[in-house]
Scaffold this motif. Structure first.
Motif, PDB file in Angstrom:
ATOM      1  N   ALA A 123     -46.319   6.693  34.764  1.00  0.00           N
ATOM      2  CA  ALA A 123     -46.605   5.833  35.786  1.00  0.00           C
ATOM      3  C   ALA A 123     -46.112   4.594  35.225  1.00  0.00           C
ATOM      4  O   ALA A 123     -46.713   3.636  36.630  1.00  0.00           O
ATOM      5  N   GLY A 124     -45.484   4.611  34.174  1.00  0.00           N
ATOM      6  CA  GLY A 124     -45.687   3.162  33.611  1.00  0.00           C
ATOM      7  C   GLY A 124     -44.324   2.989  34.192  1.00  0.00           C
ATOM      8  O   GLY A 124     -43.698   1.484  33.761  1.00  0.00           O
ATOM      9  N   ARG A 125     -43.069   3.302  34.489  1.00  0.00           N
ATOM     10  CA  ARG A 125     -42.079   3.241  35.163  1.00  0.00           C
ATOM     11  C   ARG A 125     -41.784   1.539  36.383  1.00  0.00           C
ATOM     12  O   ARG A 125     -43.278   2.003  36.738  1.00  0.00           O
ATOM     13  N   ALA A 126     -40.962   1.254  35.933  1.00  0.00           N
ATOM     14  CA  ALA A 126     -41.590  -0.382  37.012  1.00  0.00           C
ATOM     15  C   ALA A 126     -40.911   0.215  38.232  1.00  0.00           C
ATOM     16  O   ALA A 126     -40.217   0.954  39.174  1.00  0.00           O
ATOM     17  N   PRO A 127     -42.283  -0.739  39.264  1.00  0.00           N
ATOM     18  CA  PRO A 127     -42.363  -0.514  40.806  1.00  0.00           C
ATOM     19  C   PRO A 127     -40.652  -0.804  41.263  1.00  0.00           C
ATOM     20  O   PRO A 127     -40.248  -1.338  41.158  1.00  0.00           O
ATOM     21  N   GLY A 128     -40.068   0.478  42.073  1.00  0.00           N
ATOM     22  CA  GLY A 128     -39.090   0.323  42.514  1.00  0.00           C
ATOM     23  C   GLY A 128     -38.226   1.074  41.912  1.00  0.00           C
ATOM     24  O   GLY A 128     -36.327   0.408  42.638  1.00  0.00           O
ATOM     25  N   ASP A 129     -38.241   0.929  40.850  1.00  0.00           N
ATOM     26  CA  ASP A 129     -37.110   1.625  40.231  1.00  0.00           C
ATOM     27  C   ASP A 129     -36.179  -0.007  39.499  1.00  0.00           C
ATOM     28  O   ASP A 129     -35.062  -0.094  40.005  1.00  0.00           O
ATOM     29  N   VAL A 130     -36.661  -0.914  38.981  1.00  0.00           N
ATOM     30  CA  VAL A 130     -36.230  -2.396  38.975  1.00  0.00           C
ATOM     31  C   VAL A 130     -35.703  -2.523  37.738  1.00  0.00           C
ATOM     32  O   VAL A 130     -35.817  -2.054  36.884  1.00  0.00           O
ATOM     33  N   MET A 131     -34.514  -2.971  37.487  1.00  0.00           N
ATOM     34  CA  MET A 131     -33.909  -3.483  35.813  1.00  0.00           C
ATOM     35  C   MET A 131     -33.417  -4.822  36.360  1.00  0.00           C
ATOM     36  O   MET A 131     -33.254  -5.396  37.266  1.00  0.00           O
ATOM     37  N   GLU A 132     -34.426  -5.294  34.876  1.00  0.00           N
ATOM     38  CA  GLU A 132     -33.580  -6.773  34.443  1.00  0.00           C
ATOM     39  C   GLU A 132     -33.028  -7.227  33.356  1.00  0.00           C
ATOM     40  O   GLU A 132     -33.481  -6.623  32.525  1.00  0.00           O
ATOM     41  N   SER A 133     -32.366  -8.346  33.411  1.00  0.00           N
ATOM     42  CA  SER A 133     -31.345  -8.195  31.869  1.00  0.00           C
ATOM     43  C   SER A 133     -31.031  -9.342  32.955  1.00  0.00           C
ATOM     44  O   SER A 133     -30.782  -9.758  33.521  1.00  0.00           O
ATOM     45  N   GLY A 134     -30.697 -10.579  31.388  1.00  0.00           N
ATOM     46  CA  GLY A 134     -30.634 -12.478  31.499  1.00  0.00           C
ATOM     47  C   GLY A 134     -31.103 -12.915  32.901  1.00  0.00           C
ATOM     48  O   GLY A 134     -29.675 -13.760  33.422  1.00  0.00           O
ATOM     49  N   GLY A 135     -32.132 -12.672  33.732  1.00  0.00           N
ATOM     50  CA  GLY A 135     -32.424 -13.533  34.154  1.00  0.00           C
ATOM     51  C   GLY A 135     -31.733 -12.663  35.789  1.00  0.00           C
ATOM     52  O   GLY A 135     -32.207 -13.190  36.748  1.00  0.00           O
ATOM     53  N   VAL A 136     -31.507 -11.665  35.933  1.00  0.00           N
ATOM     54  CA  VAL A 136     -30.710 -11.348  37.016  1.00  0.00           C
ATOM     55  C   VAL A 136     -31.592  -9.613  36.914  1.00  0.00           C
ATOM     56  O   VAL A 136     -32.084  -8.841  36.089  1.00  0.00           O
ATOM     57  N   ARG A 137     -32.108  -9.302  38.587  1.00  0.00           N
ATOM     58  CA  ARG A 137     -33.387  -8.203  38.848  1.00  0.00           C
ATOM     59  C   ARG A 137     -32.308  -7.061  39.593  1.00  0.00           C
ATOM     60  O   ARG A 137     -31.905  -8.186  41.161  1.00  0.00           O
ATOM     61  N   ASN A 168     -25.331  -0.936  30.845  1.00  0.00           N
ATOM     62  CA  ASN A 168     -25.274  -0.870  29.167  1.00  0.00           C
ATOM     63  C   ASN A 168     -25.355  -2.193  28.690  1.00  0.00           C
ATOM     64  O   ASN A 168     -24.108  -3.078  28.363  1.00  0.00           O
ATOM     65  N   ALA A 169     -26.413  -3.255  29.497  1.00  0.00           N
ATOM     66  CA  ALA A 169     -26.076  -5.221  28.895  1.00  0.00           C
ATOM     67  C   ALA A 169     -26.466  -4.990  27.245  1.00  0.00           C
ATOM     68  O   ALA A 169     -26.371  -4.428  26.552  1.00  0.00           O
ATOM     69  N   GLY A 170     -24.692  -5.652  26.976  1.00  0.00           N
ATOM     70  CA  GLY A 170     -24.896  -6.049  25.774  1.00  0.00           C
ATOM     71  C   GLY A 170     -23.710  -5.366  25.174  1.00  0.00           C
ATOM     72  O   GLY A 170     -23.610  -5.626  23.477  1.00  0.00           O
ATOM     73  N   GLN A 171     -22.896  -4.071  25.744  1.00  0.00           N
ATOM     74  CA  GLN A 171     -22.417  -3.206  25.285  1.00  0.00           C
ATOM     75  C   GLN A 171     -20.594  -4.230  25.990  1.00  0.00           C
ATOM     76  O   GLN A 171     -21.032  -4.633  26.978  1.00  0.00           O
ATOM     77  N   VAL A 172     -19.896  -4.079  25.293  1.00  0.00           N
ATOM     78  CA  VAL A 172     -18.635  -4.093  25.409  1.00  0.00           C
ATOM     79  C   VAL A 172     -17.802  -2.908  26.531  1.00  0.00           C
ATOM     80  O   VAL A 172     -17.930  -2.172  25.981  1.00  0.00           O
ATOM     81  N   LEU A 173     -17.484  -3.419  27.897  1.00  0.00           N
ATOM     82  CA  LEU A 173     -17.017  -2.373  28.606  1.00  0.00           C
ATOM     83  C   LEU A 173     -15.783  -2.683  28.805  1.00  0.00           C
ATOM     84  O   LEU A 173     -15.704  -4.294  29.184  1.00  0.00           O
ATOM     85  N   SER A 174     -14.513  -1.237  28.545  1.00  0.00           N
ATOM     86  CA  SER A 174     -13.503  -1.994  29.037  1.00  0.00           C
ATOM     87  C   SER A 174     -13.210  -1.639  30.797  1.00  0.00           C
ATOM     88  O   SER A 174     -14.100  -1.344  31.380  1.00  0.00           O
ATOM     89  N   THR A 212     -16.192 -12.456  28.529  1.00  0.00           N
ATOM     90  CA  THR A 212     -15.622 -12.043  28.313  1.00  0.00           C
ATOM     91  C   THR A 212     -14.989 -11.975  26.950  1.00  0.00           C
ATOM     92  O   THR A 212     -15.320 -12.853  26.313  1.00  0.00           O
ATOM     93  N   VAL A 213     -14.732 -10.234  26.112  1.00  0.00           N
ATOM     94  CA  VAL A 213     -14.552 -10.008  25.006  1.00  0.00           C
ATOM     95  C   VAL A 213     -12.825 -10.214  24.878  1.00  0.00           C
ATOM     96  O   VAL A 213     -12.408  -8.267  25.649  1.00  0.00           O
ATOM     97  N   ARG A 214     -12.258 -10.727  24.785  1.00  0.00           N
ATOM     98  CA  ARG A 214     -10.656 -10.874  24.791  1.00  0.00           C
ATOM     99  C   ARG A 214      -9.625  -9.619  23.827  1.00  0.00           C
ATOM    100  O   ARG A 214     -10.498  -9.086  22.602  1.00  0.00           O
ATOM    101  N   GLY A 215      -9.021  -8.561  24.369  1.00  0.00           N
ATOM    102  CA  GLY A 215      -8.412  -7.468  24.352  1.00  0.00           C
ATOM    103  C   GLY A 215      -9.071  -6.519  24.323  1.00  0.00           C
ATOM    104  O   GLY A 215      -8.964  -5.176  24.009  1.00  0.00           O
ATOM    105  N   MET A 216     -10.745  -6.862  25.021  1.00  0.00           N
ATOM    106  CA  MET A 216     -11.574  -5.806  24.715  1.00  0.00           C
ATOM    107  C   MET A 216     -12.482  -5.242  26.235  1.00  0.00           C
ATOM    108  O   MET A 216     -11.947  -4.217  26.459  1.00  0.00           O
ATOM    109  N   GLY A 217     -12.770  -6.075  26.367  1.00  0.00           N
ATOM    110  CA  GLY A 217     -12.947  -5.987  28.521  1.00  0.00           C
ATOM    111  C   GLY A 217     -14.476  -7.181  28.167  1.00  0.00           C
ATOM    112  O   GLY A 217     -14.216  -8.375  28.122  1.00  0.00           O
ATOM    113  N   TYR A 218     -15.275  -6.406  29.393  1.00  0.00           N
ATOM    114  CA  TYR A 218     -16.780  -7.347  29.608  1.00  0.00           C
ATOM    115  C   TYR A 218     -17.775  -6.697  28.586  1.00  0.00           C
ATOM    116  O   TYR A 218     -17.621  -6.013  28.922  1.00  0.00           O
ATOM    117  N   ARG A 219     -18.726  -7.929  28.907  1.00  0.00           N
ATOM    118  CA  ARG A 219     -19.644  -8.160  28.804  1.00  0.00           C
ATOM    119  C   ARG A 219     -20.544  -7.894  28.720  1.00  0.00           C
ATOM    120  O   ARG A 219     -20.653 -10.084  29.185  1.00  0.00           O
TER     121      ARG A 219
END
Length: 222
Positions: A123-137, A168-174, A212-219
């Motif tokens: 029951a501790g799951r966030a209502p509506g399956d909400v993801m929040e990070s960096g001010g974005v919801r 994948n917040a905080g991870q570099v994605l190519s 932008t992570v130069r030569g790798m992708g985005y984070r």
């Protein structure tokens, strides 16, 4: 490694999903009808169920209803060839955690499975399956996006890209990963579609939301 139950009567689809999940390190069990699917789901031997709606015996709606009526909190992702709003609402209100319309890209299904496995199943799951990070919801059920409390409109592709970043917040994605998981395309070194859509998201989510992570992708910045 998770134990995933696949309840799907189309053998080709079941085998396709099972193969991909095993390649990702998971254990899979495939069942081809609703009654056996319900029995397996109630066994407490699984961490998540991928459930088709159009099943013989019991359809997916009935399986879901009986599963929840017996108190099971097993995460369920529904697969459906039905694309009406009513069917989608019925699945979610019946206790599904997420849904995927057929045809679907496996990479998107895998991202949604990973998200459900990371979230608590009680029951501790966030209502509506909400993801929040960096001010974005992001509400992955209603497909609503808010930035610092202000709703923003995202296209379907923009939402899928934002969801991938936040999972994948905080991870570099190519660019290759993003093309494969959001667009389902083989990597084309000459394509700038990822860069274009990252630009769209920065305008809507904030200029510093995606680095932008130069030569790798985005984070995505937490």
């Amino acid at each position: 490694m998770a134990r995933i139950l696949i309840v799907e009567d189309e053998e080709r689809i079941a085998a396709f999903v099972a193969k991909g999940l095993r390649a990702d390190g998971h254990l899979t069990t495939c069942v081809g009808n609703g009654r056996h699917g319900l029995e397996h789901a109630l066994s407490d031997d699984f961490d998540l169920m991928v459930l088709d709606i159009g099943l013989p015996g019991l359809d997916g709606f009935e399986v879901l209803d009986r599963l929840r009526s017996q108190g099971s909190q097993l995460p369920v992702i529904v697969l459906t060839a039905r694309d009406s709003v009513g069917d989608t609402v019925s699945a979610l209100e019946g206790g599904a955690d997420d849904y995927m319309p057929k045809p679907f890209r496996f990479a998107e299904l895998l991202a949604r499975i990973r998200l459900r496995l990371r979230q608590p199943s009680d029951a501790g799951r966030a209502p509506g399956d909400v993801m929040e990070s960096g001010g974005v919801r992001l509400d992955v059920r209603t497909r609503r996006a808010d930035v610092e409390g202000r709703q923003v409109e995202l296209s379907a592709r923009e939402f899928a890209l934002a969801e991938m970043f936040m999972v994948n917040a905080g991870q570099v994605l190519s660019r290759e990963q993003l093309l494969d998981q959001v667009w389902g395309m083989d990597f084309d070194p000459g394509s700038n579609v990822v860069d274009v859509y990252v630009g769209y998201l920065r305008k809507k989510l904030g200029p510093t939301s995606i680095a932008t992570v130069r030569g790798m992708g985005y984070r995505f910045n937490r």
